[in-house]
Design an enzyme around this catalytic site. Sequence first.
Site, PDB file in Angstrom:
ATOM      1  N   GLU A 188      11.439  -3.683  12.478  1.00 26.27           N
ATOM      2  CA  GLU A 188      12.547  -3.035  11.766  1.00 26.27           C
ATOM      3  C   GLU A 188      13.785  -3.006  12.654  1.00 26.27           C
ATOM      4  O   GLU A 188      14.887  -3.373  12.241  1.00 26.27           O
ATOM      5  CB  GLU A 188      12.192  -1.582  11.395  1.00 26.27           C
ATOM      6  CG  GLU A 188      10.998  -1.427  10.470  1.00 26.27           C
ATOM      7  CD  GLU A 188       9.663  -1.317  11.201  1.00 26.27           C
ATOM      8  OE1 GLU A 188       9.624  -1.611  12.427  1.00 26.27           O
ATOM      9  OE2 GLU A 188       8.666  -0.952  10.547  1.00 26.27           O
ATOM     10  N   ASP A 234       0.812  -1.227   0.000  1.00 24.63           N
ATOM     11  CA  ASP A 234       0.000   0.000   0.000  1.00 24.63           C
ATOM     12  C   ASP A 234       0.845   1.278   0.000  1.00 24.63           C
ATOM     13  O   ASP A 234       0.299   2.376   0.015  1.00 24.63           O
ATOM     14  CB  ASP A 234      -0.958  -0.002   1.206  1.00 24.63           C
ATOM     15  CG  ASP A 234      -0.242  -0.203   2.521  1.00 24.63           C
ATOM     16  OD1 ASP A 234       0.929  -0.645   2.520  1.00 24.63           O
ATOM     17  OD2 ASP A 234      -0.853   0.079   3.574  1.00 24.63           O
TER      18      ASP A 234
END
Length: 245
Positions: free
Chosen positions: A187, A104
């Site tokens: 992350e 997205d």
Amino acid sequence: PKIYFITPSYPRREQVAELTRLGQTLMHVPNLHWIVADDNRLCNAMVMELLKHFGIPFTHISSPMPEMYRKASTVPRGVANRRAALHWIQSNVKQGVLYFGDDDNTFDLRLFSEIRPTEKVSMFPVGLIGDYGVSSPVIKDGKVIGFYDSWPAKRVFPVDMAGFAVNIEYFLKHPDASMPYKAGYEEDLFLRSLNLTLDDIEPRAEGCTQVLVWHTQTTKRPAPTVKIRKQPATSLKKLLQELDY
Ligand code: UGA
Ligand code: MN
């Protein structure tokens, strides 16, 4: 170097629209291999058909999120599938650059020439993140000295998934490198598992002054609650179950 563009994706009604927009961006990028990792029990045939149309070299992997994580209060979205893509790279690729591109997000084509010459890990700003509107490394004299991010959360590398790229030879030198099922910390813990130091980071996008990728989000319509009379209810129910509503 070839770019291995890792896209976790999952079945919902926006999926084909998202992948169409993303595929039509990636069609403009030379020397790129698209790894679409499907959060699904099987590779979705509709997604497979769509991928063939773009003419982009691709690998379609099925890797469903384990049920226990799906029930968690904060779900680690896209982790099982990114892990599967990383395993695929470990067994099939010797060199190149890997990048996590969610289905997205919005990508400026200039991003790809910025990340291609990554020697260890390159980093750059991501737009439309959190309260500050941008998440970025902070640069002084060409070096990363810290991070600007509205959710530091005691992370060593408070960056978004879309804000870095990794050289594959460097990645392969760290066989224990992995992304944990820990929502919000994927992350940071992945980058820490690469034994990365601030000094290793290569700033991109004109010293992190340019936004070349945005964390756009598509409004999701809640599951339908209307009663549909003309269709046999049983088959509709089955259809919605298949669509994961
Ligand atoms: C933010 C970050 O940008 C993501 O990189 C991070 O994975 C995510 O938060 C998280 O930690 O939960 P956000 O826009 O909030 O992303 O999440 P989504 O876009 O809904 O999901 C991230 C990626 O995972 C997308 O490519 C999506 O297709 C995929 N996903 C999402 C799945 O594969 N399965 C799911 O159940 C949900
Ligand atoms: Mn997203």
